[in-house]
Write a protein that holds these residues in place. Structure first.
Motif, PDB file in Angstrom:
ATOM      1  N   THR A  22       0.828  -1.208   0.000  1.00  0.00           N
ATOM      2  CA  THR A  22       0.000   0.000   0.000  1.00  0.00           C
ATOM      3  C   THR A  22       0.861   1.255   0.000  1.00  0.00           C
ATOM      4  O   THR A  22       0.597   2.209  -0.744  1.00  0.00           O
ATOM      5  CB  THR A  22      -0.929   0.005   1.222  1.00  0.00           C
ATOM      6  N   VAL A  23       1.888   1.255   0.821  1.00  0.00           N
ATOM      7  CA  VAL A  23       2.796   2.412   0.873  1.00  0.00           C
ATOM      8  C   VAL A  23       3.533   2.572  -0.451  1.00  0.00           C
ATOM      9  O   VAL A  23       3.686   3.694  -0.965  1.00  0.00           O
ATOM     10  CB  VAL A  23       3.793   2.249   2.037  1.00  0.00           C
ATOM     11  N   LEU A  24       3.975   1.453  -1.030  1.00  0.00           N
ATOM     12  CA  LEU A  24       4.697   1.519  -2.298  1.00  0.00           C
ATOM     13  C   LEU A  24       3.798   2.045  -3.413  1.00  0.00           C
ATOM     14  O   LEU A  24       4.228   2.859  -4.242  1.00  0.00           O
ATOM     15  CB  LEU A  24       5.242   0.138  -2.655  1.00  0.00           C
ATOM     16  N   LYS A  25       2.549   1.593  -3.439  1.00  0.00           N
ATOM     17  CA  LYS A  25       1.606   2.089  -4.439  1.00  0.00           C
ATOM     18  C   LYS A  25       1.351   3.578  -4.255  1.00  0.00           C
ATOM     19  O   LYS A  25       1.265   4.330  -5.231  1.00  0.00           O
ATOM     20  CB  LYS A  25       0.287   1.311  -4.342  1.00  0.00           C
ATOM     21  N   TRP A  26       1.235   4.007  -3.014  1.00  0.00           N
ATOM     22  CA  TRP A  26       1.016   5.429  -2.745  1.00  0.00           C
ATOM     23  C   TRP A  26       2.210   6.257  -3.205  1.00  0.00           C
ATOM     24  O   TRP A  26       2.043   7.325  -3.796  1.00  0.00           O
ATOM     25  CB  TRP A  26       0.774   5.627  -1.252  1.00  0.00           C
ATOM     26  N   ILE A  27       3.415   5.754  -2.961  1.00  0.00           N
ATOM     27  CA  ILE A  27       4.620   6.470  -3.398  1.00  0.00           C
ATOM     28  C   ILE A  27       4.669   6.557  -4.918  1.00  0.00           C
ATOM     29  O   ILE A  27       4.990   7.612  -5.491  1.00  0.00           O
ATOM     30  CB  ILE A  27       5.881   5.771  -2.846  1.00  0.00           C
ATOM     31  N   LYS A  29       2.151   6.493  -7.004  1.00  0.00           N
ATOM     32  CA  LYS A  29       1.128   7.432  -7.468  1.00  0.00           C
ATOM     33  C   LYS A  29       1.575   8.874  -7.285  1.00  0.00           C
ATOM     34  O   LYS A  29       1.369   9.717  -8.164  1.00  0.00           O
ATOM     35  CB  LYS A  29      -0.188   7.181  -6.726  1.00  0.00           C
ATOM     36  N   VAL A  30       2.200   9.158  -6.165  1.00  0.00           N
ATOM     37  CA  VAL A  30       2.671  10.523  -5.909  1.00  0.00           C
ATOM     38  C   VAL A  30       3.770  10.899  -6.900  1.00  0.00           C
ATOM     39  O   VAL A  30       3.762  11.998  -7.476  1.00  0.00           O
ATOM     40  CB  VAL A  30       3.169  10.659  -4.459  1.00  0.00           C
ATOM     41  N   VAL A  31       4.716   9.986  -7.120  1.00  0.00           N
ATOM     42  CA  VAL A  31       5.821  10.270  -8.042  1.00  0.00           C
ATOM     43  C   VAL A  31       5.293  10.470  -9.458  1.00  0.00           C
ATOM     44  O   VAL A  31       5.694  11.415 -10.162  1.00  0.00           O
ATOM     45  CB  VAL A  31       6.859   9.132  -7.998  1.00  0.00           C
ATOM     46  N   MET A  32       4.379   9.598  -9.900  1.00  0.00           N
ATOM     47  CA  MET A  32       3.815   9.747 -11.244  1.00  0.00           C
ATOM     48  C   MET A  32       3.040  11.054 -11.379  1.00  0.00           C
ATOM     49  O   MET A  32       3.125  11.732 -12.414  1.00  0.00           O
ATOM     50  CB  MET A  32       2.905   8.555 -11.565  1.00  0.00           C
ATOM     51  N   SER A  33       2.309  11.418 -10.347  1.00  0.00           N
ATOM     52  CA  SER A  33       1.539  12.664 -10.396  1.00  0.00           C
ATOM     53  C   SER A  33       2.459  13.874 -10.474  1.00  0.00           C
ATOM     54  O   SER A  33       2.219  14.804 -11.253  1.00  0.00           O
ATOM     55  CB  SER A  33       0.632  12.766  -9.167  1.00  0.00           C
ATOM     56  N   LEU A  87       6.774   3.404 -14.389  1.00  0.00           N
ATOM     57  CA  LEU A  87       6.219   3.400 -13.030  1.00  0.00           C
ATOM     58  C   LEU A  87       4.792   2.856 -13.015  1.00  0.00           C
ATOM     59  O   LEU A  87       4.394   2.173 -12.059  1.00  0.00           O
ATOM     60  CB  LEU A  87       6.250   4.819 -12.458  1.00  0.00           C
ATOM     61  N   ALA A  88       4.028   3.149 -14.065  1.00  0.00           N
ATOM     62  CA  ALA A  88       2.665   2.616 -14.150  1.00  0.00           C
ATOM     63  C   ALA A  88       2.679   1.096 -14.267  1.00  0.00           C
ATOM     64  O   ALA A  88       1.810   0.411 -13.708  1.00  0.00           O
ATOM     65  CB  ALA A  88       1.936   3.236 -15.337  1.00  0.00           C
ATOM     66  N   SER A  89       3.652   0.561 -14.982  1.00  0.00           N
ATOM     67  CA  SER A  89       3.771  -0.896 -15.080  1.00  0.00           C
ATOM     68  C   SER A  89       4.034  -1.506 -13.712  1.00  0.00           C
ATOM     69  O   SER A  89       3.420  -2.519 -13.338  1.00  0.00           O
ATOM     70  CB  SER A  89       4.898  -1.260 -16.049  1.00  0.00           C
ATOM     71  N   LEU A  90       4.930  -0.892 -12.959  1.00  0.00           N
ATOM     72  CA  LEU A  90       5.198  -1.387 -11.604  1.00  0.00           C
ATOM     73  C   LEU A  90       3.955  -1.284 -10.725  1.00  0.00           C
ATOM     74  O   LEU A  90       3.652  -2.194  -9.942  1.00  0.00           O
ATOM     75  CB  LEU A  90       6.348  -0.591 -10.984  1.00  0.00           C
ATOM     76  N   TYR A  91       3.228  -0.189 -10.875  1.00  0.00           N
ATOM     77  CA  TYR A  91       2.020   0.009 -10.071  1.00  0.00           C
ATOM     78  C   TYR A  91       0.977  -1.063 -10.370  1.00  0.00           C
ATOM     79  O   TYR A  91       0.356  -1.626  -9.457  1.00  0.00           O
ATOM     80  CB  TYR A  91       1.455   1.399 -10.350  1.00  0.00           C
ATOM     81  N   LEU A  92       0.786  -1.371 -11.652  1.00  0.00           N
ATOM     82  CA  LEU A  92      -0.207  -2.373 -12.026  1.00  0.00           C
ATOM     83  C   LEU A  92       0.237  -3.774 -11.624  1.00  0.00           C
ATOM     84  O   LEU A  92      -0.593  -4.627 -11.296  1.00  0.00           O
ATOM     85  CB  LEU A  92      -0.470  -2.311 -13.529  1.00  0.00           C
ATOM     86  N   ILE A  93       1.533  -4.030 -11.665  1.00  0.00           N
ATOM     87  CA  ILE A  93       2.028  -5.336 -11.231  1.00  0.00           C
ATOM     88  C   ILE A  93       1.773  -5.529  -9.737  1.00  0.00           C
ATOM     89  O   ILE A  93       1.353  -6.602  -9.289  1.00  0.00           O
ATOM     90  CB  ILE A  93       3.531  -5.472 -11.548  1.00  0.00           C
ATOM     91  N   ILE A  94       2.006  -4.484  -8.969  1.00  0.00           N
ATOM     92  CA  ILE A  94       1.769  -4.575  -7.526  1.00  0.00           C
ATOM     93  C   ILE A  94       0.276  -4.693  -7.226  1.00  0.00           C
ATOM     94  O   ILE A  94      -0.149  -5.480  -6.374  1.00  0.00           O
ATOM     95  CB  ILE A  94       2.361  -3.344  -6.813  1.00  0.00           C
ATOM     96  N   SER A  95      -0.520  -3.917  -7.938  1.00  0.00           N
ATOM     97  CA  SER A  95      -1.961  -3.906  -7.671  1.00  0.00           C
ATOM     98  C   SER A  95      -2.632  -5.172  -8.157  1.00  0.00           C
ATOM     99  O   SER A  95      -3.528  -5.701  -7.503  1.00  0.00           O
ATOM    100  CB  SER A  95      -2.606  -2.686  -8.338  1.00  0.00           C
ATOM    101  N   GLY A  96      -2.211  -5.661  -9.335  1.00  0.00           N
ATOM    102  CA  GLY A  96      -2.898  -6.797  -9.931  1.00  0.00           C
ATOM    103  C   GLY A  96      -4.022  -6.305 -10.805  1.00  0.00           C
ATOM    104  O   GLY A  96      -4.724  -5.344 -10.482  1.00  0.00           O
TER     105      GLY A  96
END
Length: 361
Positions: A22-27, A29-33, A87-96
């Motif tokens: 959850t923390v990694l996904k939040w980070i 999202k913030v970096v991408m934004s 970064l979006a690829s990493l986010y989607l991999i973590i999220s599923g």
């Protein structure tokens, strides 16, 4: 209780995500934004003196490094969108995938959402949501601001040249055409992003490909309008000089090559005309096959402006080509046709064999 009383396919609720993910996904999202906002702000500022000054400082700081002059342009214009894609690829991999596209709960009370609240229902843009209407306003203000800022820069540039009034008008016309071309390139930065069917960016913001294509249509109209003005200014200026036929076939090895630009513009105009709503509805095959000229359009545009300027739009084009390549590899599977039948209504019914499942034993 007997152990066999438990169903084999019993429903088990998915475990909640761990705090670290959850923390990694939040980070992420913030970096991408932050990267996206900074990138868009720079593109909006670029036509003005402040944006040009930032670009000059950036090139001075990075041109003597490993990247060089072209690499510095690529990093500031195309680099951010590529970083966001990674970064979006990493986010989607973590999220599923199933968690990214989960169905939202039905609320008891209606809630206002910018993406779904319709603002315009009947008009040239079709049904436009509040978010899309806000985007249209932002782009419209940007175009007006870019024309105004570039005009001021053109007038300041002309004051440095001591030429006759007639030559001054021709020079102003050519410089104005140059600025129109630059605005068209800034539109092309976003042009290929909505038409990547498997785009990781569209998955990230949960926008279906069928819905995103309308953004490509809007951007395509605007891009070709500015490119047409770009070419028209030069044609008028060269005609006044009496050097139209001499300059229009010019192909320099270094610098701006005119003839590739003419070829690219003609290909773009053919795609533009055949993509109009009336032509596309009644002659879809003409629209489809003519749109394959995008290869000619992009290749000769690169030959026209050179690698330095082309690096401005290279990021979006790279993501589009990557998407096409991946879809080509995925479409190499052979499918057997079991039967084919022509129905009385004129429809062709095909029965295809189902490909074997990867999970089959």
């Amino acid at each position: 209780m007997d152990e066999y009383e438990t169903p084999l396919l019993s429903h088990k609720e998915s475990s909640p995500p761990s705090s670290s993910s959850t923390v990694l996904k939040w980070i992420l999202k913030v970096v991408m934004s932050v990267i996206f906002v900074a990138w868009v702000v720079f593109l909006l500022m670029y036509p003005g003196k402040l944006g040009d000054g930032l670009l000059t400082k950036w090139r001075a700081a990075t041109s003597n490094t490993l990247f060089g002059i072209t690499g510095s342009m690529f990093l500031i214009f195309s680099g951010p969108i590529l970083i966001i894609a990674v970064l979006a690829s990493l986010y989607l991999i973590i999220s599923g995938e199933e968690k990214v596209f989960h169905k939202k709960k039905i609320l008891k009370f209606p809630r206002f959402r910018l993406w779904t609240f319709p603002v315009l229902v009947d008009g040239p843009f079709g049904v436009v949501s509040a978010a899309e209407f806000l985007g249209i306003i932002i782009f419209s203000v940007f175009f007006l601001w870019a024309i105004y800022a570039f005009t001021l820069r053109n007038l300041a540039l002309l004051s440095l040249f001591h030429v006759l009034p007639k030559d001054r008008s021709i020079l102003l016309l050519e410089v104005t055409g140059l600025r129109f071309g630059m605005i068209g390139l800034l539109c092309m930065v976003f042009l290929f992003l909505p038409v990547s069917r498997g785009s990781i960016l569209l998955r990230l913001i949960d926008v279906p490909f069928e819905h995103a294509t309308r953004y490509h249509v809007w951007l395509g109209h605007i891009t070709m309008a500015f490119f047409s003005l770009h070419g028209l200014c030069y044609v008028v200026g060269w005609t006044i000089q009496g050097r139209l036929l001499e300059l229009i076939f010019e192909w320099k090895a270094i610098g701006i090559a005119v003839l590739p630009g003419v070829i690219s513009l003609v290909a773009g105009l053919l795609m533009w005309v055949t993509s109009l709503n009336t032509v596309r509805k009644h002659y879809f095959e003409l629209f489809f096959y003519t749109h394959q000229l995008y290869i000619v359009f992009v290749v000769f545009l690169a030959l026209h402006v050179g690698d330095y300027i082309f690096s401005i739009i290279a990021g979006g084009i790279f993501l589009f080509i990557l998407d096409r390549f991946l879809r080509f590899c995925q479409s190499r599977r052979t499918v057997h046709v079991i039967s084919a039948k022509s129905l009385p209504c004129g429809t062709l019914e095909l029965v295809l064999s189902k490909p074997p499942s990867n999970n089959s034993v």
